[in-house]
Design a protein around this motif. Structure first.
Motif, PDB file in Angstrom:
ATOM      1  N   LEU A  89      38.706 -12.842 103.640  1.00 38.71           N
ATOM      2  CA  LEU A  89      40.068 -12.380 103.904  1.00 38.71           C
ATOM      3  C   LEU A  89      40.080 -11.441 105.117  1.00 38.71           C
ATOM      4  O   LEU A  89      40.941 -11.557 105.991  1.00 38.71           O
ATOM      5  CB  LEU A  89      40.654 -11.674 102.683  1.00 38.71           C
ATOM      6  CG  LEU A  89      42.051 -11.082 102.853  1.00 38.71           C
ATOM      7  CD1 LEU A  89      43.054 -12.172 103.215  1.00 38.71           C
ATOM      8  CD2 LEU A  89      42.458 -10.354 101.577  1.00 38.71           C
ATOM      9  N   ALA A  90      39.128 -10.528 105.191  1.00 39.97           N
ATOM     10  CA  ALA A  90      39.057  -9.606 106.327  1.00 39.97           C
ATOM     11  C   ALA A  90      38.849 -10.380 107.626  1.00 39.97           C
ATOM     12  O   ALA A  90      39.455 -10.055 108.651  1.00 39.97           O
ATOM     13  CB  ALA A  90      37.938  -8.585 106.124  1.00 39.97           C
ATOM     14  N   ALA A  91      38.019 -11.426 107.587  1.00 35.33           N
ATOM     15  CA  ALA A  91      37.787 -12.242 108.783  1.00 35.33           C
ATOM     16  C   ALA A  91      39.057 -12.990 109.180  1.00 35.33           C
ATOM     17  O   ALA A  91      39.365 -13.104 110.373  1.00 35.33           O
ATOM     18  CB  ALA A  91      36.644 -13.221 108.542  1.00 35.33           C
ATOM     19  N   THR A  92      39.799 -13.475 108.206  1.00 36.65           N
ATOM     20  CA  THR A  92      41.059 -14.167 108.490  1.00 36.65           C
ATOM     21  C   THR A  92      42.063 -13.215 109.120  1.00 36.65           C
ATOM     22  O   THR A  92      42.708 -13.544 110.122  1.00 36.65           O
ATOM     23  CB  THR A  92      41.642 -14.785 107.202  1.00 36.65           C
ATOM     24  OG1 THR A  92      40.719 -15.761 106.706  1.00 36.65           O
ATOM     25  CG2 THR A  92      42.986 -15.436 107.443  1.00 36.65           C
ATOM     26  N   VAL A  93      42.195 -12.023 108.556  1.00 32.14           N
ATOM     27  CA  VAL A  93      43.120 -11.017 109.101  1.00 32.14           C
ATOM     28  C   VAL A  93      42.702 -10.644 110.523  1.00 32.14           C
ATOM     29  O   VAL A  93      43.542 -10.555 111.425  1.00 32.14           O
ATOM     30  CB  VAL A  93      43.199  -9.772 108.189  1.00 32.14           C
ATOM     31  CG1 VAL A  93      43.917  -8.619 108.883  1.00 32.14           C
ATOM     32  CG2 VAL A  93      43.879 -10.121 106.872  1.00 32.14           C
ATOM     33  N   ASN A  94      41.411 -10.455 110.741  1.00 31.00           N
ATOM     34  CA  ASN A  94      40.921 -10.116 112.074  1.00 31.00           C
ATOM     35  C   ASN A  94      41.244 -11.231 113.074  1.00 31.00           C
ATOM     36  O   ASN A  94      41.719 -10.956 114.179  1.00 31.00           O
ATOM     37  CB  ASN A  94      39.419  -9.843 112.058  1.00 31.00           C
ATOM     38  CG  ASN A  94      38.917  -9.416 113.414  1.00 31.00           C
ATOM     39  OD1 ASN A  94      39.396  -8.448 113.995  1.00 31.00           O
ATOM     40  ND2 ASN A  94      37.953 -10.152 113.937  1.00 31.00           N
ATOM     41  N   ALA A  95      41.008 -12.465 112.696  1.00 29.06           N
ATOM     42  CA  ALA A  95      41.285 -13.595 113.589  1.00 29.06           C
ATOM     43  C   ALA A  95      42.777 -13.691 113.899  1.00 29.06           C
ATOM     44  O   ALA A  95      43.165 -13.903 115.055  1.00 29.06           O
ATOM     45  CB  ALA A  95      40.783 -14.896 112.959  1.00 29.06           C
ATOM     46  N   LEU A  96      43.609 -13.527 112.882  1.00 33.58           N
ATOM     47  CA  LEU A  96      45.055 -13.584 113.093  1.00 33.58           C
ATOM     48  C   LEU A  96      45.521 -12.459 114.013  1.00 33.58           C
ATOM     49  O   LEU A  96      46.268 -12.699 114.970  1.00 33.58           O
ATOM     50  CB  LEU A  96      45.794 -13.512 111.759  1.00 33.58           C
ATOM     51  CG  LEU A  96      45.807 -14.798 110.937  1.00 33.58           C
ATOM     52  CD1 LEU A  96      46.220 -14.512 109.500  1.00 33.58           C
ATOM     53  CD2 LEU A  96      46.742 -15.809 111.582  1.00 33.58           C
ATOM     54  N   CYS A  97      45.107 -11.248 113.726  1.00 30.90           N
ATOM     55  CA  CYS A  97      45.548 -10.108 114.532  1.00 30.90           C
ATOM     56  C   CYS A  97      45.055 -10.210 115.968  1.00 30.90           C
ATOM     57  O   CYS A  97      45.796  -9.908 116.909  1.00 30.90           O
ATOM     58  CB  CYS A  97      45.078  -8.796 113.902  1.00 30.90           C
ATOM     59  SG  CYS A  97      45.959  -8.361 112.383  1.00 30.90           S
ATOM     60  N   THR A  98      43.828 -10.661 116.151  1.00 33.96           N
ATOM     61  CA  THR A  98      43.286 -10.820 117.497  1.00 33.96           C
ATOM     62  C   THR A  98      44.096 -11.859 118.272  1.00 33.96           C
ATOM     63  O   THR A  98      44.473 -11.633 119.433  1.00 33.96           O
ATOM     64  CB  THR A  98      41.803 -11.215 117.436  1.00 33.96           C
ATOM     65  OG1 THR A  98      41.077 -10.164 116.771  1.00 33.96           O
ATOM     66  CG2 THR A  98      41.219 -11.428 118.822  1.00 33.96           C
ATOM     67  N   THR A  99      44.383 -12.986 117.638  1.00 40.42           N
ATOM     68  CA  THR A  99      45.169 -14.031 118.289  1.00 40.42           C
ATOM     69  C   THR A  99      46.580 -13.547 118.584  1.00 40.42           C
ATOM     70  O   THR A  99      47.116 -13.785 119.677  1.00 40.42           O
ATOM     71  CB  THR A  99      45.215 -15.296 117.414  1.00 40.42           C
ATOM     72  OG1 THR A  99      43.876 -15.750 117.190  1.00 40.42           O
ATOM     73  CG2 THR A  99      46.022 -16.397 118.072  1.00 40.42           C
ATOM     74  N   LEU A 100      47.198 -12.851 117.635  1.00 38.42           N
ATOM     75  CA  LEU A 100      48.548 -12.332 117.849  1.00 38.42           C
ATOM     76  C   LEU A 100      48.569 -11.317 118.985  1.00 38.42           C
ATOM     77  O   LEU A 100      49.483 -11.318 119.811  1.00 38.42           O
ATOM     78  CB  LEU A 100      49.097 -11.725 116.561  1.00 38.42           C
ATOM     79  CG  LEU A 100      49.412 -12.742 115.457  1.00 38.42           C
ATOM     80  CD1 LEU A 100      49.638 -12.035 114.126  1.00 38.42           C
ATOM     81  CD2 LEU A 100      50.608 -13.604 115.836  1.00 38.42           C
ATOM     82  N   ALA A 101      47.570 -10.456 119.052  1.00 38.34           N
ATOM     83  CA  ALA A 101      47.499  -9.476 120.137  1.00 38.34           C
ATOM     84  C   ALA A 101      47.374 -10.175 121.484  1.00 38.34           C
ATOM     85  O   ALA A 101      48.003  -9.761 122.464  1.00 38.34           O
ATOM     86  CB  ALA A 101      46.318  -8.530 119.915  1.00 38.34           C
ATOM     87  N   GLU A 102      46.587 -11.245 121.533  1.00 36.97           N
ATOM     88  CA  GLU A 102      46.443 -12.010 122.777  1.00 36.97           C
ATOM     89  C   GLU A 102      47.768 -12.649 123.171  1.00 36.97           C
ATOM     90  O   GLU A 102      48.148 -12.628 124.337  1.00 36.97           O
ATOM     91  CB  GLU A 102      45.362 -13.070 122.618  1.00 36.97           C
ATOM     92  CG  GLU A 102      43.961 -12.491 122.538  1.00 36.97           C
ATOM     93  CD  GLU A 102      42.911 -13.505 122.113  1.00 36.97           C
ATOM     94  OE1 GLU A 102      43.253 -14.668 121.810  1.00 36.97           O
ATOM     95  OE2 GLU A 102      41.730 -13.117 122.063  1.00 36.97           O
ATOM     96  N   ARG A 103      48.478 -13.215 122.190  1.00 34.04           N
ATOM     97  CA  ARG A 103      49.771 -13.837 122.482  1.00 34.04           C
ATOM     98  C   ARG A 103      50.777 -12.797 122.977  1.00 34.04           C
ATOM     99  O   ARG A 103      51.517 -13.040 123.916  1.00 34.04           O
ATOM    100  CB  ARG A 103      50.332 -14.538 121.247  1.00 34.04           C
ATOM    101  CG  ARG A 103      49.518 -15.677 120.730  1.00 34.04           C
ATOM    102  CD  ARG A 103      49.721 -16.958 121.545  1.00 34.04           C
ATOM    103  NE  ARG A 103      48.833 -18.000 121.106  1.00 34.04           N
ATOM    104  CZ  ARG A 103      49.167 -18.974 120.284  1.00 34.04           C
ATOM    105  NH1 ARG A 103      50.394 -19.061 119.813  1.00 34.04           N
ATOM    106  NH2 ARG A 103      48.276 -19.881 119.928  1.00 34.04           N
TER     107      ARG A 103
END
Length: 94
Positions: A70-84
Protein backbone atom coordinates in the motif's frame (compact mmCIF):
# COMPACT_ATOMS: atom_id res chain seq x y z
CA UNK A 1 -14.11 20.40 -2.47
CA UNK A 2 -12.52 21.66 -5.68
CA UNK A 3 -14.04 20.27 -8.88
CA UNK A 4 -11.74 18.55 -11.34
CA UNK A 5 -11.42 19.62 -14.95
CA UNK A 6 -12.01 17.14 -17.75
CA UNK A 7 -8.24 16.65 -17.95
CA UNK A 8 -8.02 16.14 -14.19
CA UNK A 9 -10.79 13.53 -14.34
CA UNK A 10 -8.96 11.71 -17.15
CA UNK A 11 -5.76 11.66 -15.10
CA UNK A 12 -7.42 10.15 -12.03
CA UNK A 13 -9.29 7.56 -14.11
CA UNK A 14 -6.08 6.52 -15.85
CA UNK A 15 -4.12 6.23 -12.60
CA UNK A 16 -6.94 4.47 -10.74
CA UNK A 17 -7.05 1.81 -13.43
CA UNK A 18 -3.27 1.45 -13.55
CA UNK A 19 -2.88 1.07 -9.76
CA UNK A 20 -6.10 -0.78 -8.92
CA UNK A 21 -7.60 1.84 -6.61
CA UNK A 22 -10.77 3.90 -6.80
CA UNK A 23 -10.99 7.23 -8.58
CA UNK A 24 -12.03 8.76 -5.25
CA UNK A 25 -8.75 7.63 -3.66
CA UNK A 26 -6.70 9.09 -6.53
CA UNK A 27 -8.70 12.34 -6.45
CA UNK A 28 -7.96 12.61 -2.73
CA UNK A 29 -4.25 12.25 -3.44
CA UNK A 30 -4.38 14.70 -6.34
CA UNK A 31 -5.88 17.38 -4.11
CA UNK A 32 -3.36 16.66 -1.35
CA UNK A 33 -0.35 16.72 -3.70
CA UNK A 34 -1.60 19.93 -5.33
CA UNK A 35 -2.04 21.54 -1.89
CA UNK A 36 1.56 20.56 -1.09
CA UNK A 37 2.83 22.13 -4.33
CA UNK A 38 3.92 18.75 -5.66
CA UNK A 39 6.46 18.17 -2.90
CA UNK A 40 4.34 16.86 -0.02
CA UNK A 41 0.86 15.59 0.76
CA UNK A 42 -1.27 14.91 3.80
CA UNK A 43 -4.34 12.83 3.08
CA UNK A 44 -7.01 10.67 4.65
CA UNK A 45 -8.87 7.99 2.73
CA UNK A 46 -9.99 4.58 4.00
CA UNK A 47 -8.75 2.78 0.88
CA UNK A 48 -5.29 4.25 1.43
CA UNK A 49 -5.01 3.05 5.03
CA UNK A 50 -6.65 6.10 6.62
CA UNK A 51 -4.49 9.11 7.40
CA UNK A 52 -1.13 9.31 5.69
CA UNK A 53 1.66 11.53 4.46
CA UNK A 54 3.95 11.63 1.47
CA UNK A 55 7.04 13.69 0.72
CA UNK A 56 8.89 13.73 -2.57
CA UNK A 57 12.20 11.97 -2.19
CA UNK A 58 11.09 8.88 -0.37
CA UNK A 59 8.99 9.41 2.74
CA UNK A 60 5.61 7.70 2.64
CA UNK A 61 3.52 6.86 5.69
CA UNK A 62 0.13 5.17 5.59
CA UNK A 63 -2.17 4.32 8.49
CA UNK A 64 -1.76 0.59 7.78
CA UNK A 65 1.87 0.82 8.93
CA UNK A 66 3.11 -2.62 7.89
CA UNK A 67 1.45 -2.71 4.49
CA UNK A 68 4.47 -2.07 2.28
CA UNK A 69 2.51 -2.72 -0.90
CA UNK A 70 0.00 0.00 0.00
CA UNK A 71 2.82 2.43 0.85
CA UNK A 72 4.47 1.66 -2.51
CA UNK A 73 1.18 2.27 -4.32
CA UNK A 74 0.66 5.60 -2.53
CA UNK A 75 4.25 6.61 -3.30
CA UNK A 76 3.86 5.75 -6.99
CA UNK A 77 0.56 7.62 -7.24
CA UNK A 78 1.83 10.72 -5.46
CA UNK A 79 5.05 10.78 -7.48
CA UNK A 80 3.12 10.51 -10.75
CA UNK A 81 0.60 13.15 -9.65
CA UNK A 82 3.40 15.52 -8.64
CA UNK A 83 5.00 15.04 -12.07
CA UNK A 84 1.69 15.74 -13.81
CA UNK A 85 1.12 18.86 -11.72
CA UNK A 86 4.64 20.03 -12.53
CA UNK A 87 4.13 19.40 -16.24
CA UNK A 88 0.69 20.87 -16.84
CA UNK A 89 0.19 23.00 -13.73
CA UNK A 90 -2.60 22.61 -11.18
CA UNK A 91 -4.95 24.95 -13.07
CA UNK A 92 -5.17 22.41 -15.90
CA UNK A 93 -6.41 19.72 -13.51
CA UNK A 94 -8.92 21.72 -11.47
Amino acid sequence: MTALSTRGQQVIEELAGRHGVSTDAVATLLRAVAAGSGTAAQFSHPELGGAGQWMRGGMTMVGDMFNQQLAATVNALCTTLAERIGTVGPAALF
